[in-house]
Design an enzyme around this catalytic site. Sequence first.
Site, PDB file in Angstrom:
ATOM      1  CG  MET A 165     -25.403  59.159-110.325  1.00  0.00           C
ATOM      2  SD  MET A 165     -24.848  60.354-109.108  1.00  0.00           S
ATOM      3  CE  MET A 165     -25.750  59.830-107.680  1.00  0.00           C
ATOM      4  CG  LEU A 207     -27.562  49.987-112.849  1.00  0.00           C
ATOM      5  CD1 LEU A 207     -27.403  49.315-114.213  1.00  0.00           C
ATOM      6  CD2 LEU A 207     -28.022  51.428-113.027  1.00  0.00           C
ATOM      7  CD  GLU A 218     -36.480  44.846-111.642  1.00  0.00           C
ATOM      8  OE1 GLU A 218     -37.352  45.239-112.436  1.00  0.00           O
ATOM      9  OE2 GLU A 218     -35.574  44.060-111.979  1.00  0.00           O
ATOM     10  CG  HIS A 225     -31.327  52.600-112.030  1.00  0.00           C
ATOM     11  ND1 HIS A 225     -30.873  52.131-110.825  1.00  0.00           N
ATOM     12  CD2 HIS A 225     -31.129  53.936-112.018  1.00  0.00           C
ATOM     13  CE1 HIS A 225     -30.405  53.132-110.108  1.00  0.00           C
ATOM     14  NE2 HIS A 225     -30.548  54.246-110.803  1.00  0.00           N
ATOM     15  CD  GLN A 241     -25.700  64.170-109.216  1.00  0.00           C
ATOM     16  OE1 GLN A 241     -25.495  64.290-110.425  1.00  0.00           O
ATOM     17  NE2 GLN A 241     -26.754  63.521-108.744  1.00  0.00           N
ATOM     18  N   GLY A 278     -36.761  58.739-113.249  1.00  0.00           N
ATOM     19  CA  GLY A 278     -37.763  58.149-112.357  1.00  0.00           C
ATOM     20  C   GLY A 278     -38.466  59.224-111.547  1.00  0.00           C
ATOM     21  CE  LYS A 312     -35.323  57.212-105.351  1.00  0.00           C
ATOM     22  NZ  LYS A 312     -34.490  58.337-104.860  1.00  0.00           N
ATOM     23  CB  SER A 360     -28.384  53.560-105.567  1.00  0.00           C
ATOM     24  OG  SER A 360     -28.825  53.468-106.907  1.00  0.00           O
TER      25      SER A 360
END
Length: 293
Positions: A28, A31, A33, A35, A59, A145, A147, A184
């Site tokens: 989205m 950006l 690190e 990404h 979302q 990712g 996360k 982000s």
Amino acid sequence: MKIITHISEMQQWTKENGGHSIGLVPTMGALHEGHLSLVRAARKESGRVVASIFVNPTQFGPKEDLKNYPRPIARDRKLLDEEKVDVLFYPSAREMYPDGFQTEVRVKGLTEGLCGKFRPVHFAGMTTVVAKLFNAVLPAKAYFGAKDYQQAMVVKRMVRDLNFPVEIRMLETVRERDGLAMSSRNAYLNRMERIKAPMVNLALDYAEALIRQGLRDTDQIQTEIRGFLKPFVSKIDYIEVVHPENLMPIRRFQGTGLLAIACYIGATRLIDNRLVNQHGTKVPGTYYAKTTS
Ligand code: PAF
């Protein structure tokens, strides 16, 4: 780097580059690190790399941060260009959701716990847009990712259930030097909040240490972590220990478990997680590749 804004043109490009396997990094924007580590993995493993930037309205819940979500597009373009991304797919909301749009892609069980409880529209919006991105880009691999562990597991399930010919790669969370998981949304934190934010990762360290010391009762682990985090956070959505594949809560810790936290520092919602085995040892990132869900 080519910039494509229309789905039909994106599909045409993929057809023309059909001899190459395509790696997609869906984002989205805003950006960081994390990404870029996905882009680098795609660069290594795929003949062509496509990154998408689309702040997907479906979302976000009505009280969430859609309007304020950071959109530094010039900086993002430059970063992707420097990483030698072949195509930036950058559609408008109208292109993705034209008038009369009526379809939703929804994964059931896996979306019910963790973030799904607190963000009721999030996962259906996410899977719908990811399905559309897969159909627009037609990638062989797509990169997510860890996360957003639940997100990656939900996408894997969608891919399996709907037979998308896409391999889902989940790569390890990239962290700031003080341990804060890159996101982000970290940009929303003010100076004092930023100082508190690494406590989320430290809470995972603490949970890991408790397991290493032999604590097995997950209720007790949660109570300890809650007490640890409370002075630093404004709200806790959840602290959970779940099975890493089906994301169901675990009562007694054994085998590998996913420790997952969602909480607010000020008004900013942060999430983080860690895979831990019964010896209280971090499970290496290569594990993600093996999750079959
Ligand atoms: O993780 C994200 O940035 C988004 O949820 C995704 C996968 C790009 C879908 O909008």
